[in-house]
Write an enzyme that holds these catalytic residues in place. Structure first.
Site, PDB file in Angstrom:
ATOM      1  N   CYS A 191     -45.454  -8.786 -53.406  1.00  0.00           N
ATOM      2  CA  CYS A 191     -44.006  -9.198 -54.010  1.00  0.00           C
ATOM      3  C   CYS A 191     -43.697  -8.773 -55.616  1.00  0.00           C
ATOM      4  O   CYS A 191     -42.775  -8.051 -55.089  1.00  0.00           O
ATOM      5  CB  CYS A 191     -43.454  -9.774 -53.220  1.00  0.00           C
ATOM      6  N   CYS A 199     -36.638 -11.037 -57.300  1.00  0.00           N
ATOM      7  CA  CYS A 199     -37.108 -11.684 -55.648  1.00  0.00           C
ATOM      8  C   CYS A 199     -35.423 -11.577 -55.196  1.00  0.00           C
ATOM      9  O   CYS A 199     -35.039 -11.290 -53.733  1.00  0.00           O
ATOM     10  CB  CYS A 199     -36.818 -13.268 -55.709  1.00  0.00           C
ATOM     11  N   HIS A 202     -33.389 -10.366 -51.610  1.00  0.00           N
ATOM     12  CA  HIS A 202     -33.640 -11.874 -50.721  1.00  0.00           C
ATOM     13  C   HIS A 202     -32.514 -12.943 -51.294  1.00  0.00           C
ATOM     14  O   HIS A 202     -32.557 -13.752 -50.971  1.00  0.00           O
ATOM     15  CB  HIS A 202     -35.089 -12.713 -50.789  1.00  0.00           C
TER      16      HIS A 202
END
Lengths: 209, 272
Positions: free
Chosen positions: B233, B181, B185
């Site tokens: 995602c 992730c 991010h």
């Protein structure tokens, strides 16, 4: 390419679970990961979920490894770098330009998998500004516009650029950039085409202004 | 449904704006596209297509269904049986009856099983398809938290465990592209192509993002719940598909909601 990644998922997981390197922090999530992906095949575990040393260390240190770990990753990743057997580091810049724009390929699962044989690319534009004409470019990585114009295309620069795309972590431990060659995502020829896209004076990356 | 017609017309405006922007210079194009999306959001503010899902969800909540012929009105979403207002803002949380930390999706499934007598597989069937019952129910529940600040409890040991695990999962790299992730991010002001990316390590960014879910996604013509968002995602990371309602997906939500703590929910949001 890497032998480590070819280990069966179960073996790799056992190694991870028993490895002191992974530490207590990693083991908290690995049981949770196993439950979430209980239906994954052994091949999917091996290729997509099991972690090699660099992945495990970068996860554990949240991409900010202390100096001694960074040095360890740098050394292990440098040792994996392979140059193409035919020695050709610069390919066709137009083929590289095409690869830089392809973001498909390799998606699995039942919801929205790629159809079989879907083209796989480098998807460089997701993260890098490259040719000035392509405005839909991301910025997770540095701007590469004029990359070759600024650096020249000496054999040393060709080699550096090839190796960087092959395994970014051989230069920057825990880089966000995928290890395109090391992980077998791009072929040696495809990497050479991307090197040409960056370094060829005729390439759209180096044209204009 | 006039608001729906306006939505379709606005879609055309957005498409035209995006087409025009491609020929402009890079920064100008980005600003322009962002402006157009903002304007598009404003136009839809009094008529988000997600309202259709909210209405469907409310009907499903009240309707006697399943082998037991019961409604979901006695479902405990964490604030007591039948209390919907503000519940989404405090999920995921630990539930003693299931012994698990649950998000809105998995809690609704538990209620469908316990109160209505559905088999779990039946309750989750086609959950990801546009217009699914779960999409509608989550939209309804989340909308009843509009204006409430995000505040997930982390005092129960199980909640604390998942908070820690969620933070670790956020950074867990694997797969052929080495993604986690954090790849997309963990930095401010970053984009994939022209898509802005929230930095979930930055609380202001986390709040701004988390308050907009679930969200109507124009490109998908559907409301995406947080599970739908996260599982996609994971797909984009080229990992296999995680199980719906799995602890990993709940743990990520505990961590993300915690990062976004205090943000006032605007659910349902509207996105590209």
């Amino acid at each position: 390419m890497s032998v480590r990644r070819r280990l069966s998922g179960l073996v790799a997981l056992t190694m991870l679970a028993s490895s002191s390197m992974a530490g207590a922090a990693g083991s908290l999530t690995e049981a949770i990961v196993r439950e979430a992906f209980a239906t994954a095949t052994p091949e999917e575990w091996r290729d997509r979920l099991a972690q090699d040393d660099a992945q495990a260390l970068c996860s554990q240190h949240r991409n900010q490894p202390p100096p001694e770990v960074a040095a360890q990753i740098l050394e292990s990743q440098r040792a994996t770098v392979r140059l193409p057997e035919d020695g050709r580091l610069m390919g066709d810049w137009r083929a590289g330009e095409k690869l830089a724009g392809i973001g498909t390929g390799g998606h699995i699962g039942r919801i929205q998998p790629d159809p079989p044989g879907r083209a796989k690319g480098g998807n460089c534009y997701a993260c890098h500004v490259m040719a000035p004409g392509e405005v839909a470019a991301g910025n997770i990585g540095p701007t590469l516009t004029g990359y070759g114009r600024l650096r020249g295309n000496t054999p040393e620069m060709q080699r550096y650029t090839y190796e960087k795309i092959h395994n970014a972590q051989a230069f920057f431990p825990c880089s966000h950039m995928p290890r395109f060659g090391h992980n077998g995502w791009l072929s040696p020829k495809e990497i050479a085409d991307l090197v040409a896209f960056l370094l060829d004076p005729e390439s759209s990356v180096n044209a204009g202004r | 449904m006039t608001w729906r017609m306006r939505g379709l017309a606005a879609g055309g405006v957005l498409a035209a704006a995006v087409t025009v922007s491609v020929v402009a210079a890079a920064t100008e194009a980005e600003d322009h596209a962002a402006d157009e999306i903002r304007r598009y959001r404003q136009m839809l503010e009094d008529g988000n297509p997600a309202e259709l899902m909210e209405m469907k969800g409310e009907a499903l909540w009240r309707e006697a269904r399943g082998p037991k012929g019961a409604s979901l009105e006695a479902c405990d979403l964490g604030l007591g049986p039948g209390v919907v207002a503000g519940a989404y803002a405090q999920l995921p949380r630990f539930f003693a009856d299931t012994g698990r930390v649950q998000d809105t999706e998995s809690r609704l499934v538990s209620c469908m099983v316990a109160l209505q007598g559905f088999a779990s597989a039946e309750a989750t069937r086609d959950w990801y398809r546009p217009g699914s019952d779960l999409e509608a129910l989550v939209t309804y529940v989340a909308t009843q938290s509009k204006g409430a600040p995000i505040r997930v409890p982390v005092s129960h040991p199980e909640e604390a465990r998942l908070l820690a695990a969620g933070g670790e999962l956020f950074f867990r790299r694997s797969g052929p592209l080495d993604f986690s992730c954090a790849t997309c991010h963990s930095q401010d002001q970053r984009r994939i192509r022209l898509q802005d990316l929230p930095n979930f390590l930055n609380p202001a960014d986390a709040r701004a993002s988390m308050v907009t879910w679930p969200a109507y996604r124009v490109s998908q013509s559907a409301v995406w719940t947080m599970e739908r968002r996260l599982i996609d995602c994971v797909r984009q990371m080229r990992w296999p598909e995680p199980a719906f309602g799995s602890e990993a997906i709940v743990a990520l939500q505990v961590w993300l909601q915690h990062q976004g703590e205090g943000g006032e929910l605007q659910s349902p949001g509207i996105k590209r």
